[in-house]
Scaffold this motif. Structure first.
Motif, mmCIF file in Angstrom:
data_model
loop_
_atom_site.group_PDB
_atom_site.id
_atom_site.type_symbol
_atom_site.label_atom_id
_atom_site.label_comp_id
_atom_site.label_asym_id
_atom_site.label_seq_id
_atom_site.Cartn_x
_atom_site.Cartn_y
_atom_site.Cartn_z
ATOM 1 N N VAL A 524 0.855 -1.193 0.000
ATOM 2 C CA VAL A 524 0.000 0.000 0.000
ATOM 3 C C VAL A 524 0.889 1.241 0.000
ATOM 4 N N GLY A 525 0.592 2.139 -0.900
ATOM 5 C CA GLY A 525 1.343 3.386 -0.959
ATOM 6 C C GLY A 525 0.673 4.470 -0.126
ATOM 7 N N ARG A 526 1.421 5.535 0.026
ATOM 8 C CA ARG A 526 0.884 6.637 0.822
ATOM 9 C C ARG A 526 -0.260 7.328 0.093
ATOM 10 N N TRP A 527 -0.185 7.383 -1.234
ATOM 11 C CA TRP A 527 -1.220 8.053 -2.014
ATOM 12 C C TRP A 527 -2.231 7.027 -2.507
ATOM 13 N N ILE A 528 -3.502 7.267 -2.240
ATOM 14 C CA ILE A 528 -4.598 6.431 -2.722
ATOM 15 C C ILE A 528 -5.141 7.062 -3.991
ATOM 16 N N PRO A 529 -5.425 6.269 -5.033
ATOM 17 C CA PRO A 529 -6.008 6.849 -6.254
ATOM 18 C C PRO A 529 -7.244 7.695 -5.936
ATOM 19 N N TYR A 530 -7.395 8.766 -6.676
ATOM 20 C CA TYR A 530 -8.433 9.760 -6.385
ATOM 21 C C TYR A 530 -9.825 9.144 -6.396
ATOM 22 N N LEU A 531 -10.165 8.399 -7.453
ATOM 23 C CA LEU A 531 -11.506 7.827 -7.555
ATOM 24 C C LEU A 531 -11.734 6.734 -6.507
ATOM 25 N N LYS A 532 -10.679 5.923 -6.219
ATOM 26 C CA LYS A 532 -10.808 4.892 -5.197
ATOM 27 C C LYS A 532 -11.041 5.522 -3.823
ATOM 28 N N PHE A 533 -10.422 6.636 -3.603
ATOM 29 C CA PHE A 533 -10.593 7.346 -2.329
ATOM 30 C C PHE A 533 -12.058 7.723 -2.106
ATOM 31 N N TRP A 534 -12.718 8.255 -3.155
ATOM 32 C CA TRP A 534 -14.106 8.676 -2.990
ATOM 33 C C TRP A 534 -15.062 7.488 -3.014
ATOM 34 N N ARG A 535 -14.713 6.378 -3.750
ATOM 35 C CA ARG A 535 -15.576 5.187 -3.701
ATOM 36 C C ARG A 535 -15.593 4.563 -2.313
#
Length: 636
Positions: A524-535
């Motif tokens: 797992v990286g520190r940055w979560i994909p933008y769309l995955k974050f909101w889903r």
């Protein structure tokens, strides 16, 4: 159950009532001393009798009873509920199923009677006591000071005289005296010097008798010049004497002023008298304003000009009126000569100044009338607000006492003084706004109650739900969490262990946590994909599971009898920031839609990604501590 409640009510009343009387006495004494300190110069050095001073203190104490009651209620409720909380009696009551509202019920009923009594006291007793107090104070101001002439200093407390004494002997003899008598005016001042003298009071205490030995007196002489009608100064008349007596008017008696001059003011009236005075003053003010408006309109705006003509048959004069709209004043003014124009302008300016001065004078009269009406209004509302303040301060003090759980005179006094200062400042702001006419009188006088009543309701609600509103550690933990600081975990060794720790099974669980954390850090990286974050509505499910596993391991490991294991459990952090944005998990579908609103959603996403650095820090600490805990368990 009913009998137990009644016993509880009696216990609460026995706890609160003595504290209330004690704090009321303290508050009344403090308020009275603050008032007397303000007017101490009016009383000191005037030879007032003990009975007069005692009467003044008594009426002043009565006048400040309504102001002392709210502060006494606040302090007593803080101390009473603070003592109950500190001794765990409040917790025992709640544990037995009695709510905070039920605990406060008998005291609320008691304070309702106190508030009603305070209102009646203000309505029927305070007007009389204030009239007597202010009348006594005015009489003290008018009383002549006690005669005490200092050495080598001019004494000017006797009206119209200045007396100088170089030395005073123990037997009362005064040496090297100088008396300046300017009671007839400075142009007719008389000077008397003497080697020695004595001063005594006449039997009626209305005159001073000065007995002087071996001195001189100087008196100016003047004569009238009949031609110029101007006084012409001539040399002084000198008088030498071996013994001389001077009689000086000096009223040393205490003369009471007439109380009737204050009985008609707002301080000497109850509710009914205040309302009657407001109605009569309002009618008078309206009539005065109507009359002033009519006079101003009549003097400033003429609709027609009157003209008089004499017929040829020498009959009586005939008056005709011409409308001002039919007259061309500019044409008439331009046809006049320069001197006539200047005269017209001068007369116009004089007329304007006269009307303006009359207008300003009338404005002052109306303003004084309006201010007096507002002062009557504020005095009427004050009788209600001070009575209601007793209840408001109870609903502030009782919840605060149950929250802070500190009795005695330490913390309760500090909090009480702080709240009362805030109340006094807010009340004075409202009072000033009301008396100046910037607010309506009811708005200014109820301003403090409107602010503190919601505060009391909020504190009561928080105390009923066992809030940690004033727990400093809670706020410090939130501040630390906001700045990313780790919160220290408290794990203590149990004195009695009900279930012994199965170290083999516990080692398996700790190993599983270590493997899960290790895999998380690698995948797992520190940055979560933008769309995955909101889903996912801003949540990190794997981090949430790691946080739950850590708490389970700490709780299970607390059953260990080994100090090394207990001490290592303390190193586990409280894993946070796995819920990146609070409040979004309940609205997952709305989050997906919100994610497409880039101008608003993008800053939220960036802030959440910035906070993930604290999450990775905590998980790295879990990775290290779980590895060390495995070594400790293996070395058993």
């Amino acid at each position: 159950m009913t009998m137990r409640i009644k016993r509880l009510y009696i216990f609460l009343l026995k706890t609160f009532v003595p504290l209330f009387f004690m704090t009321f006495g303290i508050c009344l004494f403090i308020v009275l001393m603050q008032f007397l300190w303000k007017y101490v110069d009016e009383m000191v050095g005037k030879g007032l009798s003990v009975s007069v001073l005692g009467e003044f203190f008594f009426y002043a104490a009565l006048s400040f009873v309504p102001m002392s009651l709210p502060l006494a209620v606040l302090l007593a409720s803080l101390m009473a509920f603070g003592n109950l909380g500190e001794q765990f009696e409040l917790s025992a009551m709640k544990a037995s199923g009695i709510s905070l509202q039920s605990i406060m019920k008998p005291l609320v009923i008691l304070l309702v009677f106190v508030s009603v009594g305070s209102f009646c006291f203000q309505n029927y007793i305070i007007p009389s006591s204030q009239v007597k107090m202010w009348t006594l104070l005015f009489s003290m101001r008018q009383k002549s000071p006690e005669l005490e002439i200092p050495e080598s200093t001019f004494y000017s407390e006797i009206q119209g005289y200045n007396i100088y004494v170089r030395e005073k002997e123990r037997n009362g003899l005064l040496r090297d005296m100088m008396i300046y008598d300017y009671s007839q005016g400075f142009s007719n001042a008389q000077v008397t010097v003497a080697d020695s003298g004595r001063i005594k009071m006449s039997t009626d205490k209305l005159h001073l008798i000065l007995s002087l030995w071996n001195g001189e007196a100087f008196e100016p002489l003047s004569k009238q010049d009949n031609r110029t009608n101007q006084p012409e100064a001539v040399p002084y008349q000198k008088e030498m004497f071996a013994y001389k007596e001077l009689l000086i008017e000096f009223d040393a008696n205490f003369n009471r002023a007439n109380e009737s001059m204050l009985q008609n003011r707002y301080i000497g009236k109850g509710i009914s008298d205040l309302q009657l005075s407001i109605d009569s003053m309002t009618m008078r003010s309206d009539s005065i304003k109507s009359e002033y408006a009519r006079q101003l309109y009549t003097a400033s705006y003429r609709k027609s000009l009157r003209q008089y003509s004499i017929p040829d048959d020498n009959s009586s004069r005939r008056r005709t009126e011409t409308s001002v709209d039919d007259i061309d004043f500019y044409k008439i003014f331009a046809a006049k000569s320069a001197g006539a124009q200047l005269s017209v302008l001068s007369q116009t300016k004089t007329s304007f100044d006269r009307v303006s001065s009359e207008y300003h004078f009338n404005t002052l009269v109306v303003a004084n009338e309006e201010k007096e009406i507002r002062r009557h209004h504020t005095e009427m509302h004050k009788k209600f607000t001070l009575s209601l303040a007793c209840l408001i301060f109870f609903f502030i003090g009782a919840p605060l006492g149950s929250i802070i759980r500190k009795g005695g005179l330490g913390m309760p006094v500090i909090i009480s003084v702080a709240f009362f200062v805030v109340y006094y400042i807010i009340d004075r702001i409202g009072f000033t706004m009301a008396t100046n006419g910037m607010w309506h009188p009811w708005e200014g006088m109820w301003f403090s109650s409107a602010i503190l009543a919601p505060l009391g309701a909020f504190l009561t609600w928080k105390a009923a739900h066992d809030s940690v509103l004033l727990d400093s550690e809670v706020y410090l933990d939130k501040i630390k969490k906001f700045f990313g600081k780790s919160i220290a975990r408290k794990v203590e060794k149990k004195e009695v262990i009900m279930y012994n720790l199965d170290y083999e099974a516990y080692k398996t669980r700790v190993g599983a946590l270590f493997g899960e954390v290790d895999d998380y850090l690698k995948t797992v990286g520190r940055w979560i994909p933008y769309l995955k974050f909101w889903r996912n509505a801003g949540e990190d499910a794997r981090a949430m599971k790691i946080a739950d596993d850590v708490e389970a391991i700490v709780e299970e490991g607390n059953n260990s009898e080994r100090n090394l294991v207990i001490n290592k459990l303390i190193d586990f952090p409280f894993v946070g920031h796995y819920r990146l944005v609070k409040g979004l998990s309940a609205h997952r579908q709305a989050c997906v839609v919100f994610g497409w609103i880039l101008p608003l959603a993008l800053p939220v996403y960036l802030i959440a990604m910035f906070g993930r650095r604290y999450l990775f820090r905590d998980i790295r600490i879990v990775h290290r501590v779980s590895d060390e805990l495995l070594e400790i368990i293996t070395d058993k």
